[in-house]
Scaffold this motif. Structure first.
Motif, PDB file in Angstrom:
ATOM      1  N   LEU A  37       0.860  -1.172   0.000  1.00  0.00           N
ATOM      2  CA  LEU A  37       0.000   0.000   0.000  1.00  0.00           C
ATOM      3  C   LEU A  37       0.903   1.231   0.000  1.00  0.00           C
ATOM      4  CD1 LEU A  37      -2.631  -1.006   2.723  1.00  0.00           C
ATOM      5  CD2 LEU A  37      -2.890  -1.144   0.235  1.00  0.00           C
ATOM      6  N   THR A  38       0.560   2.227  -0.789  1.00  0.00           N
ATOM      7  CA  THR A  38       1.403   3.410  -0.884  1.00  0.00           C
ATOM      8  C   THR A  38       0.546   4.664  -0.869  1.00  0.00           C
ATOM      9  OG1 THR A  38       3.204   4.461  -2.135  1.00  0.00           O
ATOM     10  CG2 THR A  38       1.418   3.477  -3.411  1.00  0.00           C
ATOM     11  N   GLY A  39       1.147   5.784  -0.480  1.00  0.00           N
ATOM     12  CA  GLY A  39       0.403   7.038  -0.427  1.00  0.00           C
ATOM     13  C   GLY A  39       1.334   8.218  -0.265  1.00  0.00           C
ATOM     14  N   GLU A  40       0.775   9.401  -0.444  1.00  0.00           N
ATOM     15  CA  GLU A  40       1.533  10.635  -0.239  1.00  0.00           C
ATOM     16  C   GLU A  40       0.607  11.707   0.313  1.00  0.00           C
ATOM     17  OE1 GLU A  40       3.155  11.717  -4.038  1.00  0.00           O
ATOM     18  OE2 GLU A  40       1.276  12.603  -4.732  1.00  0.00           O
ATOM     19  N   LEU A  41       1.196  12.621   1.051  1.00  0.00           N
ATOM     20  CA  LEU A  41       0.453  13.710   1.689  1.00  0.00           C
ATOM     21  C   LEU A  41       1.308  14.957   1.599  1.00  0.00           C
ATOM     22  CD1 LEU A  41      -2.170  14.252   3.408  1.00  0.00           C
ATOM     23  CD2 LEU A  41      -0.724  13.932   5.415  1.00  0.00           C
ATOM     24  N   GLY A  42       0.683  16.079   1.174  1.00  0.00           N
ATOM     25  CA  GLY A  42       1.505  17.264   1.032  1.00  0.00           C
ATOM     26  C   GLY A  42       0.715  18.548   0.969  1.00  0.00           C
ATOM     27  N   TYR A  43       1.465  19.639   1.080  1.00  0.00           N
ATOM     28  CA  TYR A  43       0.907  20.978   0.897  1.00  0.00           C
ATOM     29  C   TYR A  43       1.899  21.764   0.056  1.00  0.00           C
ATOM     30  CZ  TYR A  43      -1.055  25.590   1.698  1.00  0.00           C
ATOM     31  OH  TYR A  43      -1.606  26.836   1.505  1.00  0.00           O
ATOM     32  N   GLY A  44       1.450  22.224  -1.104  1.00  0.00           N
ATOM     33  CA  GLY A  44       2.345  22.927  -2.001  1.00  0.00           C
ATOM     34  C   GLY A  44       3.466  22.010  -2.472  1.00  0.00           C
ATOM     35  N   PRO A  45       4.699  22.490  -2.450  1.00  0.00           N
ATOM     36  CA  PRO A  45       5.817  21.663  -2.936  1.00  0.00           C
ATOM     37  C   PRO A  45       6.327  20.636  -1.937  1.00  0.00           C
ATOM     38  CG  PRO A  45       6.610  23.816  -2.275  1.00  0.00           C
ATOM     39  CD  PRO A  45       5.118  23.860  -2.118  1.00  0.00           C
ATOM     40  N   VAL A  46       5.858  20.692  -0.694  1.00  0.00           N
ATOM     41  CA  VAL A  46       6.331  19.768   0.346  1.00  0.00           C
ATOM     42  C   VAL A  46       5.448  18.524   0.359  1.00  0.00           C
ATOM     43  CG1 VAL A  46       6.824  19.472   2.787  1.00  0.00           C
ATOM     44  CG2 VAL A  46       7.165  21.708   1.707  1.00  0.00           C
ATOM     45  N   LYS A  47       6.078  17.340   0.167  1.00  0.00           N
ATOM     46  CA  LYS A  47       5.309  16.094   0.096  1.00  0.00           C
ATOM     47  C   LYS A  47       5.980  15.003   0.917  1.00  0.00           C
ATOM     48  CE  LYS A  47       3.646  17.108  -4.563  1.00  0.00           C
ATOM     49  NZ  LYS A  47       4.475  18.326  -4.714  1.00  0.00           N
ATOM     50  N   LEU A  48       5.170  14.273   1.656  1.00  0.00           N
ATOM     51  CA  LEU A  48       5.615  13.087   2.372  1.00  0.00           C
ATOM     52  C   LEU A  48       5.037  11.856   1.691  1.00  0.00           C
ATOM     53  CD1 LEU A  48       4.982  14.252   6.051  1.00  0.00           C
ATOM     54  CD2 LEU A  48       7.182  14.173   4.869  1.00  0.00           C
ATOM     55  N   TYR A  49       5.812  10.786   1.624  1.00  0.00           N
ATOM     56  CA  TYR A  49       5.316   9.529   1.055  1.00  0.00           C
ATOM     57  C   TYR A  49       5.456   8.415   2.073  1.00  0.00           C
ATOM     58  CZ  TYR A  49       9.990   7.566   0.562  1.00  0.00           C
ATOM     59  OH  TYR A  49      11.237   7.053   0.832  1.00  0.00           O
ATOM     60  N   SER A  50       4.690   7.357   1.897  1.00  0.00           N
ATOM     61  CA  SER A  50       4.783   6.176   2.758  1.00  0.00           C
ATOM     62  C   SER A  50       4.497   4.939   1.928  1.00  0.00           C
ATOM     63  CB  SER A  50       3.806   6.262   3.936  1.00  0.00           C
ATOM     64  OG  SER A  50       2.470   6.333   3.455  1.00  0.00           O
ATOM     65  N   ASN A  51       5.031   3.818   2.388  1.00  0.00           N
ATOM     66  CA  ASN A  51       4.878   2.553   1.682  1.00  0.00           C
ATOM     67  C   ASN A  51       4.862   1.428   2.701  1.00  0.00           C
ATOM     68  OD1 ASN A  51       5.908   0.096   0.087  1.00  0.00           O
ATOM     69  ND2 ASN A  51       5.545   1.591  -1.530  1.00  0.00           N
ATOM     70  N   PHE A  52       3.798   0.608   2.681  1.00  0.00           N
ATOM     71  CA  PHE A  52       3.649  -0.485   3.642  1.00  0.00           C
ATOM     72  C   PHE A  52       3.458  -1.802   2.882  1.00  0.00           C
ATOM     73  CE2 PHE A  52       2.319   3.383   5.708  1.00  0.00           C
ATOM     74  CZ  PHE A  52       2.925   3.306   6.959  1.00  0.00           C
ATOM     75  N   ALA A  53       4.423  -2.703   3.002  1.00  0.00           N
ATOM     76  CA  ALA A  53       4.403  -3.953   2.245  1.00  0.00           C
ATOM     77  C   ALA A  53       3.302  -4.886   2.736  1.00  0.00           C
ATOM     78  CB  ALA A  53       5.760  -4.648   2.341  1.00  0.00           C
ATOM     79  N   LEU A  54       2.641  -5.547   1.788  1.00  0.00           N
ATOM     80  CA  LEU A  54       1.640  -6.571   2.088  1.00  0.00           C
ATOM     81  C   LEU A  54       2.225  -7.973   1.975  1.00  0.00           C
ATOM     82  CD1 LEU A  54      -1.384  -5.055   0.119  1.00  0.00           C
ATOM     83  CD2 LEU A  54      -0.887  -4.844   2.563  1.00  0.00           C
ATOM     84  N   THR A  55       3.401  -8.088   1.378  1.00  0.00           N
ATOM     85  CA  THR A  55       4.085  -9.372   1.238  1.00  0.00           C
ATOM     86  C   THR A  55       5.363  -9.355   2.082  1.00  0.00           C
ATOM     87  OG1 THR A  55       5.130  -8.506  -0.770  1.00  0.00           O
ATOM     88  CG2 THR A  55       3.202  -9.925  -1.052  1.00  0.00           C
ATOM     89  N   PRO A  56       5.735 -10.466   2.719  1.00  0.00           N
ATOM     90  CA  PRO A  56       6.956 -10.507   3.529  1.00  0.00           C
ATOM     91  C   PRO A  56       8.202 -10.297   2.678  1.00  0.00           C
ATOM     92  CG  PRO A  56       5.511 -12.356   4.052  1.00  0.00           C
ATOM     93  CD  PRO A  56       4.966 -11.737   2.806  1.00  0.00           C
ATOM     94  N   LEU A  57       9.268  -9.854   3.316  1.00  0.00           N
ATOM     95  CA  LEU A  57      10.530  -9.615   2.628  1.00  0.00           C
ATOM     96  C   LEU A  57      11.130 -10.922   2.110  1.00  0.00           C
ATOM     97  CD1 LEU A  57      12.833  -7.627   1.895  1.00  0.00           C
ATOM     98  CD2 LEU A  57      13.772  -8.030   4.190  1.00  0.00           C
ATOM     99  N   HIS A  58      11.022 -12.005   2.886  1.00  0.00           N
ATOM    100  CA  HIS A  58      11.593 -13.298   2.514  1.00  0.00           C
ATOM    101  C   HIS A  58      10.515 -14.270   2.047  1.00  0.00           C
ATOM    102  CE1 HIS A  58      14.558 -11.472   5.277  1.00  0.00           C
ATOM    103  NE2 HIS A  58      15.453 -12.101   4.543  1.00  0.00           N
ATOM    104  N   GLU A  59      10.940 -15.284   1.306  1.00  0.00           N
ATOM    105  CA  GLU A  59      10.000 -16.273   0.768  1.00  0.00           C
ATOM    106  C   GLU A  59       9.445 -17.187   1.854  1.00  0.00           C
ATOM    107  OE1 GLU A  59      11.151 -17.241  -3.821  1.00  0.00           O
ATOM    108  OE2 GLU A  59      12.446 -18.113  -2.287  1.00  0.00           O
ATOM    109  N   TYR A  60      10.215 -17.428   2.888  1.00  0.00           N
ATOM    110  CA  TYR A  60       9.790 -18.312   3.973  1.00  0.00           C
ATOM    111  C   TYR A  60      10.612 -17.991   5.217  1.00  0.00           C
ATOM    112  CZ  TYR A  60      14.082 -20.943   3.086  1.00  0.00           C
ATOM    113  OH  TYR A  60      15.396 -21.292   2.939  1.00  0.00           O
ATOM    114  N   GLY A  61      10.212 -18.589   6.340  1.00  0.00           N
ATOM    115  CA  GLY A  61      10.962 -18.416   7.589  1.00  0.00           C
ATOM    116  C   GLY A  61      10.667 -17.095   8.264  1.00  0.00           C
ATOM    117  N   LEU A  62      11.389 -16.060   7.903  1.00  0.00           N
ATOM    118  CA  LEU A  62      11.210 -14.731   8.486  1.00  0.00           C
ATOM    119  C   LEU A  62       9.994 -14.054   7.872  1.00  0.00           C
ATOM    120  CD1 LEU A  62      14.890 -13.426   8.623  1.00  0.00           C
ATOM    121  CD2 LEU A  62      13.388 -13.776  10.586  1.00  0.00           C
TER     122      LEU A  62
END
Length: 311
Positions: free
Chosen positions: A272-297
Motif C-alpha cells: 500500500l502506498t500514499g503521499e500527503l503534502g501541501y504545495g511543494p512539500v510532500k511526504l510519502y509512505s509505503n507499507f508492504a503486504l508481502t513478507p521480505l523473505h520467501e519463507y521463515g522470516l
C-alpha cells in the motif's frame, strides 16, 4: 519653434517609457508559474517578492495528462516482524536439531523438518540456533537512521478524472532499500539460504534490495489552479519485481566484503502506498503486504520519507 519643443518633449517621453519598460523587464522574472518581482522597501533596500501566476496554472488545466520526469524519494526503512520465534525455539529443542551443532552455535544442524512457509520449523531452518541460544527478534534489529530508502521514478504521470481535483497518478522506476543491521548476523547463500550469528564484529552490516516498481494512486488536489498553495493527498497500491540483492559487511578481521545473491527473498512485492503534502512539500509512505523473505522470516517492510519533483 513650437514644433521643435513638441518634438523634444515627445522624444523625452518615449525614452522615459522605454527605460521604464526595460527596468520593469529587468526587475520582473517569471519561471513557469512563479513570478519574482524586485522592488525597494521603505529604507531603499532591494527586496524580492514571489507570486503565483494563476493564469499560467489555468492554462495548464486545459491538459488532462501531465508528465514529470525523474521524481525522487528519500526516506527511512524498517519492518514489522511477525516471525514465529516461539515456534522456532520449540523446534530447536528437538534432539535432531541439536545433534548437528557439535558444541558450536554456527555449525549447520540436521533438520528433522524442512518447511518452506512461515512456521516455527521454517524459521528454525532459515536461521538455525541451539536450544540454549534461541533465536530472538533483537537479532534482526535495524539501525533506523541508517536504513535508507531511495526511489527514482523515471516517469510519473497524472491523469485528470474529475475537474483536476480527482486524478490518477502512476509511475515506473527503481525502488532501493537498505537494511542496516545492528547485530552481527550474516546471510549464507545456498539451498536453502541460512542466517547465522557471526563470530566477528561488523562496523557496517547491511542488506541492499532493489525492485522495479510501479505505483498506482488515486489523487485529490484541493486547489488545482494554485497547486503550490494546495493540499494534496494520494492513496493506492504498488507492485515490484526483485532485480538484485546484495550484502555489504565491513570488519577489521575480513575487511570489506560484498555478496550478491537472491537470499531467498520474495521476487514479487506488493504494498500500500500514499503521499500527503501541501504545495511543494510532500511526504510519502509505503507499507508492504508481502513478507521480505520467501519463507521463515515473516517481516513486512515499510518506508516513510520526502518526495521531490512530484505532482
Amino acid at each position: 519653434m513650437k514644433c521643435k519643443i513638441l518634438l523634444s518633449c515627445l522624444l523625452v517621453f518615449v525614452s522615459a517609457a522605454a527605460l521604464a519598460q526595460r527596468q520593469a523587464a529587468i526587475d520582473t522574472i517569471q519561471i513557469k508559474g512563479l513570478v519574482i518581482v524586485k522592488g525597494r522597501n521603505a529604507e531603499g533596500k532591494n527586496v524580492f517578492r514571489a507570486y503565483q501566476d494563476t493564469g499560467y496554472a489555468r492554462q495548464k488545466l486545459k491538459k488532462n495528462l501531465h508528465t514529470r520526469w525523474l521524481v525522487f524519494d528519500v526516506g527511512f526503512n524498517n519492518y514489522r516482524d511477525e516471525s514465529d520465534y516461539n515456534g522456532a525455539a520449540i523446534v530447536s529443542l528437538h534432539p535432531a536439531n541439536n545433534s548437528g551443532f557439535l558444541g558450536s552455535s554456527y555449525a549447520s544442524p540436521v533438520y528433522y523438518d524442512k518447511s518452506f512457509d512461515y512456521s516455527g520449523a521454517a524459521l528454525n531452518s532459515f536461521a538455525p540456533r541451539m536450544a540454549s541460544q534461541p533465536l530472538t527478534p533483537s537479532e534482526f534489529k535495524l539501525i533506523p537512521g541508517k536504513s535508507m530508502n531511495v526511489n527514482i521514478w523515471v516517469i510519473m504521470q497524472k491523469l485528470n478524472l474529475y475537474k483536476h481535483k480527482i486524478n490518477l497518478i502512476y509511475a515506473a522506476g527503481l525502488e532501493m532499500n537498505n537494511y542496516r543491521f545492528a547485530r552481527n548476523i550474516s546471510y549464507v547463500p545456498g539451498y536453502p539460504t541460512t542466517i547465522i550469528r557471526d563470530t566477528v564484529n561488523f562496523s557496517k552490516n547491511k542488506l541492499f534490495v532493489e525492485y522495479l516498481s510501479v505505483p498506482l494512486m488515486l489523487n485529490y488536489t484541493a486547489n488545482p489552479a494554485r497547486p503550490n498553495r494546495s493540499f494534496k493527498m494520494s492513496m493506492g497500491v504498488q507492485g515490484g519485481y526483485l532485480l538484485k540483492a546484495r550484502t555489504k559487511q565491513i570488519s577489521e578481521e575480513r575487511g570489506k566484503e560484498r555478496l550478491t545473491d537472491e537470499f531467498s527473498l520474495n521476487k514479487w512485492r506488493f504494498a500500500l502506498t500514499g503521499e500527503l503534502g501541501y504545495g511543494p512539500v510532500k511526504l510519502y509512505s509505503n507499507f508492504a503486504l508481502t513478507p521480505l523473505h520467501e519463507y521463515g522470516l515473516e517481516q513486512y517492510p515499510f518506508s516513510v520519507g520526502f518526495r521531490f519533483n512530484g505532482f
